[in-house]
Design an enzyme around this catalytic site. Structure first.
Site, mmCIF file in Angstrom:
data_model
loop_
_atom_site.group_PDB
_atom_site.id
_atom_site.type_symbol
_atom_site.label_atom_id
_atom_site.label_comp_id
_atom_site.label_asym_id
_atom_site.label_seq_id
_atom_site.Cartn_x
_atom_site.Cartn_y
_atom_site.Cartn_z
ATOM 1 N N GLY A 250 0.988 -1.487 0.170
ATOM 2 C CA GLY A 250 0.075 0.036 0.211
ATOM 3 C C GLY A 250 1.021 1.065 -0.002
ATOM 4 O O GLY A 250 1.932 1.224 -0.626
ATOM 5 N N SER A 251 0.336 2.318 0.545
ATOM 6 C CA SER A 251 1.079 3.669 0.575
ATOM 7 C C SER A 251 2.185 3.687 1.627
ATOM 8 O O SER A 251 2.254 3.090 2.702
ATOM 9 C CB SER A 251 -0.074 4.698 1.039
ATOM 10 O OG SER A 251 -0.561 4.242 2.148
ATOM 11 N N GLU A 253 3.039 6.132 3.679
ATOM 12 C CA GLU A 253 2.404 6.453 4.837
ATOM 13 C C GLU A 253 1.711 5.440 5.704
ATOM 14 O O GLU A 253 2.319 5.170 7.233
ATOM 15 C CB GLU A 253 1.247 7.606 4.849
ATOM 16 C CG GLU A 253 1.820 8.833 5.060
ATOM 17 C CD GLU A 253 2.961 9.202 5.956
ATOM 18 O OE1 GLU A 253 3.977 9.307 5.159
ATOM 19 O OE2 GLU A 253 2.824 8.981 6.992
ATOM 20 N N GLY A 255 2.520 2.246 5.251
ATOM 21 C CA GLY A 255 3.554 1.283 5.519
ATOM 22 C C GLY A 255 4.507 1.628 6.775
ATOM 23 O O GLY A 255 4.702 0.879 7.633
ATOM 24 N N CYS A 306 1.352 -0.320 -8.449
ATOM 25 C CA CYS A 306 2.599 -0.358 -7.671
ATOM 26 C C CYS A 306 3.839 -0.004 -8.737
ATOM 27 O O CYS A 306 4.714 0.966 -8.666
ATOM 28 C CB CYS A 306 2.928 -1.042 -6.527
ATOM 29 S SG CYS A 306 2.757 -2.715 -7.022
ATOM 30 N N GLU A 483 9.073 -10.353 -2.486
ATOM 31 C CA GLU A 483 7.753 -11.402 -2.667
ATOM 32 C C GLU A 483 8.034 -12.170 -4.006
ATOM 33 O O GLU A 483 8.890 -11.655 -4.828
ATOM 34 C CB GLU A 483 6.423 -10.720 -2.785
ATOM 35 C CG GLU A 483 6.157 -9.982 -1.510
ATOM 36 C CD GLU A 483 4.678 -9.624 -1.245
ATOM 37 O OE1 GLU A 483 4.589 -8.226 -1.645
ATOM 38 O OE2 GLU A 483 3.778 -10.244 -1.043
HETATM 39 P P1 NAD Z 1 -3.454 2.615 2.050
HETATM 40 O O1 NAD Z 1 -2.017 2.309 2.198
HETATM 41 O O2 NAD Z 1 -3.809 3.226 3.538
HETATM 42 O O3 NAD Z 1 -4.377 1.046 2.099
HETATM 43 C C1 NAD Z 1 -3.703 -0.134 1.838
HETATM 44 C C2 NAD Z 1 -4.289 -1.286 2.742
HETATM 45 O O4 NAD Z 1 -3.762 -0.808 4.127
HETATM 46 C C3 NAD Z 1 -5.780 -1.178 2.615
HETATM 47 O O5 NAD Z 1 -6.236 -2.484 3.079
HETATM 48 C C4 NAD Z 1 -6.151 -0.570 4.098
HETATM 49 O O6 NAD Z 1 -7.310 -0.807 4.616
HETATM 50 C C5 NAD Z 1 -4.861 -0.712 4.926
HETATM 51 N N1 NAD Z 1 -4.487 0.318 5.869
HETATM 52 C C6 NAD Z 1 -4.949 1.387 6.102
HETATM 53 N N2 NAD Z 1 -4.679 1.873 7.198
HETATM 54 C C7 NAD Z 1 -4.158 0.978 8.144
HETATM 55 C C8 NAD Z 1 -3.369 0.740 9.198
HETATM 56 N N3 NAD Z 1 -3.366 1.743 9.966
HETATM 57 N N4 NAD Z 1 -3.127 -0.524 9.712
HETATM 58 C C9 NAD Z 1 -3.185 -1.568 8.858
HETATM 59 N N5 NAD Z 1 -3.630 -1.408 7.681
HETATM 60 C C10 NAD Z 1 -4.173 -0.214 7.286
HETATM 61 O O7 NAD Z 1 -3.612 3.342 0.848
HETATM 62 P P2 NAD Z 1 -4.887 3.892 0.269
HETATM 63 O O8 NAD Z 1 -5.344 5.043 1.127
HETATM 64 O O9 NAD Z 1 -6.059 2.983 -0.039
HETATM 65 O O10 NAD Z 1 -4.328 4.836 -1.226
HETATM 66 C C11 NAD Z 1 -3.469 5.737 -0.934
HETATM 67 C C12 NAD Z 1 -2.096 5.806 -2.220
HETATM 68 O O11 NAD Z 1 -1.423 4.717 -1.562
HETATM 69 C C13 NAD Z 1 -2.444 5.702 -3.500
HETATM 70 O O12 NAD Z 1 -3.236 6.906 -4.051
HETATM 71 C C14 NAD Z 1 -1.308 5.003 -3.981
HETATM 72 O O13 NAD Z 1 -0.487 6.089 -4.145
HETATM 73 C C15 NAD Z 1 -0.772 3.954 -2.798
HETATM 74 N N6 NAD Z 1 -1.083 2.677 -3.039
HETATM 75 C C16 NAD Z 1 -0.011 1.703 -3.395
HETATM 76 C C17 NAD Z 1 -0.274 0.555 -3.724
HETATM 77 C C18 NAD Z 1 0.725 -0.453 -3.849
HETATM 78 O O14 NAD Z 1 0.409 -1.387 -4.743
HETATM 79 N N7 NAD Z 1 1.859 -0.122 -3.475
HETATM 80 C C19 NAD Z 1 -1.689 0.057 -3.505
HETATM 81 C C20 NAD Z 1 -2.721 0.883 -3.034
HETATM 82 C C21 NAD Z 1 -2.501 2.241 -2.874
#
Ligand code: NAD
Length: 505
Positions: A250-251, A253, A255, A306, A483
């Site tokens: 995911g993002s 932040e 992460g 990503c 991975e």
């Molecule tokens: P995010 O990182 O917040 O969400 C990804 C996952 O993390 C989701 O399942 C979400 O429910 C979970 N999550 C959120 N907060 C969490 C926490 N505190 N603890 C544990 N899990 C948590 O991403 P987003 O808000 O959906 O998207 C924002 C930006 O992130 C996008 O615009 C993009 O730039 C990036 N993104 C990257 C990928 C990737 O493949 N690397 C995937 C999705 C989004």
């Protein structure tokens, strides 16, 4: 739903069903815990949205700490059973999962396309890839062998490869079934148990996968899925002290937050945090291969990848003609609802659409040249849905936010390079380091660039070359850990060394 129904047939039926779409696909509304559908403790649910129409089409469980706690307890029991299962039997279960996924591919692909918006053909490819992940790791279960270590004739020393225990998988919305499979398959192969938390935008296929795994023979409790938001379900999961490894995609932040939470219980983490990946196109390339590669690298899944090739780093001599042809082909792309299998589908959520629009509007205000696109739009057939035109921003400065920051949408940022050395400097000039593409006919230049690019994976003359066999992951802000491939198993294994003194002469 007949199992033999074709992909297109099922997609048409689901499209025609409108508000009954979820019923046609028999989509679940509950968590999957301890081998059964389970209602959320607090009895709350959330809406799942169809990005192609902009309408809510289903509901799913809004999980919280109580549900997570139950799922983790189930996974602890599941771990006891699964880690004691013979490796060859684990392999047979994963192999059956691959076969079932292939047999039921239409339902998975249509559910994926509806839930996250992506074109049907891409969703079907993701399901094939997920089946392949289970097949690949099925073959690894009985090959995780240790070593003997030469300490001299009076000792016997050896290593044992053991599963780490309960693992958490936090899954994003852009590749739900792919990301679930590439995490779950190696974790299960190693003998770990799983609690998965899919993104709140796309909860469906992880639930379907968990139920399928049970039919493949996975014991109850080994794979659990809790749906809900990141704050309510994700946060308690990654902070649970019984979780020994967290795989997060995911993002950046989020992460950071996940890593900090896992640090409390000294759980290991794999972080896949996206990128700003360059496609380096040198003047001596096969032009047609490069054009196809650049198009696929950024327009697939409407750029919500990503590892999207979101930066084109092109040598000056090639720039004008290459860009002109790229613009021509981009304008010809079809847009539409994912289930009608267009070339470009919608954006996953209004929030993501607003984010993409924000980047492009700010670029326009800075005077950036928009070669094509630049506006939000709708499905031309229905006038609905969340869409953004495939957009190319030309001749950007290295410091431009559209060069430095992940937009995660159909926006290609073009940078002009004077020569190969300059292209390398531009390619390495962001804080990300996930993947890079190279197009050149000069083998020496390709290999030198592959050596010097600071990223986890390099594609030469075919963007996205490789598959489950090739390790994948990032450097710097793109995260760490790998991975896929045999490296993908390491996160789920711990090494124990045993040294024994032989006292008989
Ligand atoms: P995010 O990182 O917040 O969400 C990804 C996952 O993390 C989701 O399942 C979400 O429910 C979970 N999550 C959120 N907060 C969490 C926490 N505190 N603890 C544990 N899990 C948590 O991403 P987003 O808000 O959906 O998207 C924002 C930006 O992130 C996008 O615009 C993009 O730039 C990036 N993104 C990257 C990928 C990737 O493949 N690397 C995937 C999705 C989004």
């Amino acid at each position: 739903m007949a199992e033999s129904e074709t992909l297109q047939g099922l997609a048409a039926r689901v499209l025609a069903a409108g508000e009954e779409a979820a019923a046609v696909l028999a989509l679940p509304e509950r968590h999957w815990i301890d081998g059964a559908w389970q209602a959320p403790a607090a009895g709350r649910s959330l809406e799942s949205w169809d990005p192609g129409s902009g309408r809510a089409y289903a509901r799913f469980a809004a999980g919280d700490a109580a549900d997570v706690s139950e799922a983790v307890a189930s996974a602890r029991e599941g771990f006891r059973r699964w880690s004691a299962t013979a490796p060859a039997e684990r392999g047979r279960v994963l192999q059956r999962a691959a076969e079932l996924l292939r047999a039921e591919a239409a339902r998975f692909a249509v559910a994926e396309s509806l839930d996250c918006g992506k074109p049907l053909g891409e969703a079907a490819g993701d399901v094939r890839g997920a089946a392949r992940a289970f097949e690949y790791y099925a073959g690894a279960c009985d090959k995780l062998q240790g070593e003997t270590i030469p300490l001299g004739r009076d000792y016997l020393a050896y290593t044992l490869i053991e599963p780490v225990g309960v693992t958490a998988h936090v899954i994003p919305w852009n590749y739900p079934i792919s990301t679930a499979a590439r995490g779950l398959a190696p974790a299960l192969a190693a003998g770990c148990s799983v609690v998965a938390k899919p993104a709140e935008q796309t909860p469906m296929t992880a639930l379907l996968l968990a139920e399928l795994l049970q039919r493949a023979g996975l014991p109850d409790g080994v794979c659990n899925v809790v749906t809900g938001t990141g704050a309510e379900a994700g946060a308690p999961l990654v902070a649970d002290p019984a979780v020994r490894h967290v795989t997060f995609t995911g993002s950046v932040e989020t992460g950071r937050t996940v890593m900090a939470a896992a640090a409390r219980s000294i759980a290991s983490v794999t972080l896949e945090l996206g990128g700003k990946s360059p496609v380096v196109v040198l003047a001596d390339c096969d032009r047609e291969a490069a054009l196809e590669g650049v198009m696929g690298a950024i327009w697939e899944n409407a750029g919500q990848i990503c590892s999207a090739g979101s930066r084109l780093v092109v040598e000056r001599g090639l720039h004008d003609g290459f860009l002109e042809e790229l613009v021509r082909r981009t304008r010809a792309l079809s847009l539409g609802h994912g289930l009608r299998d267009p070339q470009v589908g919608p954006i996953s959520s209004p929030a993501q659409l607003a984010r993409i629009r924000g980047y492009v509007e700010a670029a326009k205000a800075r005077g950036v040249a928009v070669a094509t696109g630049g506006e939000t739009t709708v499905d031309p057939e229905t006038g609905a849905g969340w869409f953004f035109q495939p957009t190319i921003l030309d001749a950007l400065e290295p410091s431009d936010p559209c060069v430095q920051e992940e937009i995660f949408g159909p926006v290609l940022s073009v940078q002009v390079a004077e020569d190969a050395a300059h292209a390398l400097a531009l390619a390495n000039g962001t804080d990300y380091g996930l993947v890079a593409g190279i197009y050149t006919r000069d083998v020496d230049r390709a290999l030198a660039l592959a050596r010097d690019l600071d990223c986890g994976q390099v594609y030469v003359n075919e963007y996205f070359a490789g598959g489950i066999e090739t390790p994948f992951g990032g450097n710097r802000l793109s995260g760490f850990g790998r991975e896929k491939g045999l490296d993908g198993l390491r996160a789920y294994c711990k090494v124990k060394s045993v040294a024994a003194r032989i006292r008989a002469s």
